[in-house]
Design an enzyme around this catalytic site. Structure first.
Site, PDB file in Angstrom:
ATOM      1  N   HIS A 105      -0.689  -2.561   7.461  1.00 46.80           N
ATOM      2  CA  HIS A 105      -1.280  -1.327   6.928  1.00 46.80           C
ATOM      3  C   HIS A 105      -2.801  -1.499   6.885  1.00 46.80           C
ATOM      4  O   HIS A 105      -3.334  -2.200   6.017  1.00 46.80           O
ATOM      5  CB  HIS A 105      -0.732  -1.036   5.528  1.00 46.80           C
ATOM      6  CG  HIS A 105      -0.913   0.377   5.098  1.00 46.80           C
ATOM      7  ND1 HIS A 105       0.112   1.092   4.511  1.00 46.80           N
ATOM      8  CD2 HIS A 105      -1.970   1.206   5.150  1.00 46.80           C
ATOM      9  CE1 HIS A 105      -0.321   2.312   4.219  1.00 46.80           C
ATOM     10  NE2 HIS A 105      -1.595   2.393   4.602  1.00 46.80           N
ATOM     11  N   VAL A 106      -3.484  -0.883   7.827  1.00 44.49           N
ATOM     12  CA  VAL A 106      -4.933  -1.034   7.944  1.00 44.49           C
ATOM     13  C   VAL A 106      -5.631  -0.525   6.680  1.00 44.49           C
ATOM     14  O   VAL A 106      -5.167   0.417   6.034  1.00 44.49           O
ATOM     15  CB  VAL A 106      -5.458  -0.311   9.222  1.00 44.49           C
ATOM     16  CG1 VAL A 106      -5.372   1.195   9.089  1.00 44.49           C
ATOM     17  CG2 VAL A 106      -6.861  -0.751   9.567  1.00 44.49           C
ATOM     18  N   HIS A 107      -6.729  -1.179   6.329  1.00 41.98           N
ATOM     19  CA  HIS A 107      -7.520  -0.779   5.166  1.00 41.98           C
ATOM     20  C   HIS A 107      -8.938  -1.320   5.330  1.00 41.98           C
ATOM     21  O   HIS A 107      -9.172  -2.277   6.052  1.00 41.98           O
ATOM     22  CB  HIS A 107      -6.892  -1.261   3.859  1.00 41.98           C
ATOM     23  CG  HIS A 107      -6.558  -2.724   3.854  1.00 41.98           C
ATOM     24  ND1 HIS A 107      -5.456  -3.242   4.517  1.00 41.98           N
ATOM     25  CD2 HIS A 107      -7.175  -3.776   3.274  1.00 41.98           C
ATOM     26  CE1 HIS A 107      -5.414  -4.545   4.338  1.00 41.98           C
ATOM     27  NE2 HIS A 107      -6.451  -4.900   3.599  1.00 41.98           N
ATOM     28  N   VAL A 108      -9.873  -0.676   4.645  1.00 41.89           N
ATOM     29  CA  VAL A 108     -11.288  -1.053   4.724  1.00 41.89           C
ATOM     30  C   VAL A 108     -11.678  -1.715   3.406  1.00 41.89           C
ATOM     31  O   VAL A 108     -11.535  -1.113   2.342  1.00 41.89           O
ATOM     32  CB  VAL A 108     -12.189   0.185   4.964  1.00 41.89           C
ATOM     33  CG1 VAL A 108     -13.661  -0.229   5.053  1.00 41.89           C
ATOM     34  CG2 VAL A 108     -11.759   0.949   6.209  1.00 41.89           C
ATOM     35  N   PHE A 148       0.820  -1.211   0.000  1.00 45.53           N
ATOM     36  CA  PHE A 148       0.000   0.000   0.000  1.00 45.53           C
ATOM     37  C   PHE A 148       0.856   1.264   0.000  1.00 45.53           C
ATOM     38  O   PHE A 148       0.487   2.262  -0.608  1.00 45.53           O
ATOM     39  CB  PHE A 148      -0.967   0.020   1.188  1.00 45.53           C
ATOM     40  CG  PHE A 148      -2.060  -1.006   1.095  1.00 45.53           C
ATOM     41  CD1 PHE A 148      -2.818  -1.148  -0.057  1.00 45.53           C
ATOM     42  CD2 PHE A 148      -2.343  -1.820   2.168  1.00 45.53           C
ATOM     43  CE1 PHE A 148      -3.830  -2.086  -0.147  1.00 45.53           C
ATOM     44  CE2 PHE A 148      -3.361  -2.762   2.104  1.00 45.53           C
ATOM     45  CZ  PHE A 148      -4.105  -2.897   0.945  1.00 45.53           C
TER      46      PHE A 148
END
Length: 170
Positions: free
Chosen positions: A120-123, A26
């Site tokens: 790496h946070v993601h929705v 990302f």
């Protein structure tokens, strides 16, 4: 106990386990200028929207903060607001383009929770249709995706950029 088989995910799972990147995918993708090649359909000031390269369904996308953070509670208030504004904007665009019967919207925090990229946070936003889970993956090891990533990219990036001036007016 019943088992739900999802063999089309094996490529993704096996690659994510053995191909540990020296850099976050990302973080890496956002540095590149060719958004179409990298499937970035929209860039905000704090986060961006990218198509999932291994989609469960047509229109499967992710909203990702620019900052490399592992969990949602680490976001500052402005990042949090923009991410969920972009989730809202994405849902609206996907409804207009594909008329799904529903959505799965989710954040996987940590590998044990299903995060393929746990650092790496993601929705995730996955459009769903009645009957979209069918026999094809089970009997023929095939997942039917009814639209190409390129067509999805063209449609979504156009729709999301049409209201670009409203992007930060939340």
């Amino acid at each position: 106990m019943k088992i739900l088989w999802a063999p089309w995910r094996s490529t993704y799972v096996s690659n994510s386990s053995k191909n540990k990147l020296s850099e976050c995918v990302f973080c890496d993708v956002i540095k590149k200028s060719d958004d179409r090649e990298n499937l970035i359909v929209y860039r905000g000031s704090k986060s961006y929207i990218i198509l999932n390269k291994f989609p469960y369904n047509p229109g499967h996308l992710m909203v990702v903060p620019y900052r490399h953070l592992s969990s949602i509670e680490l976001l500052d208030d402005e990042e949090y607001k923009e991410i969920f504004y972009l989730v809202k904007k994405s849902l609206s665009a996907l409804r207009k383009l594909y008329s799904p019967d529903g959505f799965n919207v989710g954040i996987n925090i940590g590998r044990s929770a299903g995060a393929g990229i746990e650092s790496h946070v993601h929705v995730h936003i996955v459009p769903r249709w009645n009957g979209d889970a069918n026999f094809m993956p089970i009997i023929s090891n095939t997942k039917v995706i009814s639209d190409t990533l390129d067509n999805t990219y063209i449609k979504l990036s156009k729709m999301l950029s049409e209201h670009n001036e409203e992007a930060l007016d939340h």
